[in-house]
Motif scaffolding. Structure first.
Motif, mmCIF file in Angstrom:
data_model
loop_
_atom_site.group_PDB
_atom_site.id
_atom_site.type_symbol
_atom_site.label_atom_id
_atom_site.label_comp_id
_atom_site.label_asym_id
_atom_site.label_seq_id
_atom_site.Cartn_x
_atom_site.Cartn_y
_atom_site.Cartn_z
ATOM 1 N N PHE A 1 3.419 3.435 -46.199
ATOM 2 C CA PHE A 1 2.493 3.022 -47.182
ATOM 3 C C PHE A 1 2.791 3.415 -48.531
ATOM 4 O O PHE A 1 1.940 3.127 -49.486
ATOM 5 N N GLY A 2 3.637 4.229 -49.084
ATOM 6 C CA GLY A 2 4.058 4.950 -50.070
ATOM 7 C C GLY A 2 5.115 4.473 -50.619
ATOM 8 O O GLY A 2 5.707 3.628 -50.371
ATOM 9 N N LEU B 1 5.600 9.193 -41.885
ATOM 10 C CA LEU B 1 5.567 7.625 -41.826
ATOM 11 C C LEU B 1 4.639 7.039 -42.626
ATOM 12 O O LEU B 1 4.873 6.140 -43.356
ATOM 13 N N ALA B 2 3.530 7.848 -43.309
ATOM 14 C CA ALA B 2 2.617 7.395 -44.430
ATOM 15 C C ALA B 2 3.280 7.509 -45.466
ATOM 16 O O ALA B 2 3.099 6.243 -46.245
ATOM 17 N N ALA C 1 -0.619 -6.967 -43.623
ATOM 18 C CA ALA C 1 -0.246 -6.373 -42.379
ATOM 19 C C ALA C 1 1.398 -6.814 -42.565
ATOM 20 O O ALA C 1 2.261 -5.969 -42.209
ATOM 21 N N VAL C 2 1.592 -7.910 -42.825
ATOM 22 C CA VAL C 2 3.158 -8.248 -42.813
ATOM 23 C C VAL C 2 3.713 -7.618 -43.891
ATOM 24 O O VAL C 2 4.991 -7.197 -43.636
ATOM 25 N N HIS C 3 3.211 -7.459 -44.765
ATOM 26 C CA HIS C 3 3.872 -6.487 -46.025
ATOM 27 C C HIS C 3 4.335 -5.148 -45.648
ATOM 28 O O HIS C 3 5.296 -4.557 -45.770
ATOM 29 N N PHE C 4 3.195 -4.611 -45.240
ATOM 30 C CA PHE C 4 3.211 -3.091 -44.865
ATOM 31 C C PHE C 4 3.771 -2.758 -43.375
ATOM 32 O O PHE C 4 4.584 -1.692 -43.133
#
Length: 467
Positions: A20-21, A15-16, A286-289
């Motif tokens: 986030f990547g 998930l990371a 927070a919205v973006h990720f």
């Protein structure tokens, strides 16, 4: 979509990499922990050295020939037009090469967090190239003003982005003069332009709902009036263009007797540390990720960390990664076209160096295989529709036309240089999705009539489109 059997409060490597990547890869392991992701941000930026972006300075050799023709007056109009055509033709390959470098970094990154953050902040400080020298230099701006500061203090990022020549030209700051300035008093052309002052307050710092009014916009524009660009594409403060007297923006006041560029930088520092800025940026991250409607307690935790650290972005990211909501396995966001392209090639184990070679040898293929398809998918590279950048809402990226264009590109992805000739749909599904792989996608990948169709089915599946 959820990862079956996973707890929403536990760090999940797959998930990371996806959330986030720049996606999972058969060649690079998933992040081990949030601490490892933050440590990678603090380490030297190896990708920038491996895949360099051409700097703005590379265009300077055109400045003096253009200046000579401008001095020649109207009699040299034909020569000026010819020189403009020559500059445009010579600069287009740089745009292709720079996009290839950006994609190569994301494809070959260790975990892709720095690359995703660079894309986020480049969108936050959205620009488009304007004028003959800077038309194709947005990636140069991002590489100089944004990427080096994504894990530093926001005030440094703010100053570097707002005061970069590409931003000044994009928002018409180079034509702004104070109404009572010496230039205006002598009948100089132009007037006060509020574009940059407004965007600094409304988009870059306090946010649309921030505690400012039109008078603050006006005062910020007057404070910025002397900021312009030299013929050598360097940012300077011209006192003759500046509005006399002190300016007042919320709780900040300039000093009319002091170096005005110093005042501009101090005003940006004040805005960067403002509580409204902390809240605006935290919610936007927070919205973006995570989600178009992130949990309030997550945003509060990030906002608090921002205020406690004076805008230390690495600490804000740490607060985000430490929060249980970051590991909620429900995927709410849709990959934008550039994210989709990066993740697709990364999941296939493509060689990022092949893109750079393509840009060097046949730059027109970068346009045909990447830039044009991304435009049809809805993201015209380096040409956002407005200074507020690309839409964040997931729904903005899932129209029938856009999804059809993603499918068209996916059906041709195996033709791209650098994609392994033995690329296999099932291996792609397993490498690209890991624990998120639904059984129906695995089945479809294996049951496809051709390898090409199987790979396309994986890439356009809802599981792969989400992050």
């Amino acid at each position: 979509m959820k990862i079956a059997g996973e707890s929403p409060t536990v760090f999940q490597p797959a998930l990371a990499a996806i959330r986030f990547g720049t996606g999972r890869s058969p060649l690079h392991p998933d992040p081990e922990a949030p601490a490892a992701m933050l440590a990678a941000l603090a380490a030297p930026d190896a990708a920038a050295g491996a895949f360099p972006v051409s700097p703005v300075e590379d265009v300077l050799h055109w400045v003096e020939p253009m200046r000579e023709l401008q001095r020649a007056g109207r009699g040299a109009d034909a020569q000026r037009l010819e020189l403009l055509r020559e500059i445009r033709k010579a600069e287009r390959p740089y745009e292709a090469a720079n996009l290839a470098a950006v994609l190569a970094r994301g494809i070959g990154a260790g975990d892709g967090f720095r690359d995703r953050l660079t894309l986020f902040w480049a969108d936050h400080f959205a620009t488009a190239g304007r004028g003959p020298f800077l038309r194709n230099r947005v990636d140069s701006y991002v590489d100089a003003a944004i990427r080096p500061h994504v894990a530093g203090r926001f005030e440094d990022l703010l100053k570097a982005a707002v005061l970069h020549p590409v931003m000044l030209k994009y928002l018409d700051q180079t034509s702004s003069i104070g109404p009572e300035s010496r230039v205006a008093q002598k009948g100089g052309r132009g007037g006060l332009n509020e574009n940059l002052g407004r965007e600094v307050l409304e988009l870059h710092t306090l946010g649309v709902g921030g505690s400012y009014g039109q008078q603050d916009v006006r005062q910020m524009a007057e404070l910025l009036a002397g900021v312009t660009m030299t013929d050598e594409l360097e940012t300077v403060f011209r006192q003759a263009r500046a509005e006399p007297g002190a300016e007042h923006v919320l709780g900040f006041s300039s000093n009319a007797r002091r170096d005005r560029m110093w005042d501009v930088e101090q005003a940006l520092t004040y805005l960067a540390r403002h509580p409204d800025t902390a809240a605006h940026l935290s919610r936007k991250l927070a919205v973006h990720f995570l989600s178009d409607a992130p949990p309030d307690d997550l945003v509060t935790a990030m906002t608090t960390r921002y205020r406690e650290t004076g805008g230390d972005l690495a600490q804000v990211y740490a607060a985000m990664l430490d929060h249980p909501a970051s590991w909620d396995p429900t995927l709410h966001k849709i990959r934008r076209p550039v994210d989709f392209v990066m993740a697709s090639l990364r999941g296939l184990g493509a060689d990022p160096r092949a893109l750079v070679t393509m840009a060097e040898e046949t730059p027109q293929r970068i346009y045909g295989r990447f830039m044009q398809p991304m435009r049809f998918m809805g993201q015209d590279w380096n040409e956002p529709e407005a200074p507020n950048g690309w839409p964040e809402e997931a729904a903005a990226w899932v129209s029938a036309t856009a999804l059809s264009e993603r499918l068209k590109w996916a059906l041709r992805v195996t033709e791209l240089p650098g994609v392994p000739q033995d690329a296999d749909p099932v291996r792609l599904a397993e490498a690209g999705l890991g624990a998120l792989l639904p059984e129906e996608v695995r089945f479809a990948a294996g049951a496809a009539e051709t390898r090409r169709e199987g790979i396309a089915l994986v890439l356009v599946s809802p599981a792969f489109q989400r992050r």
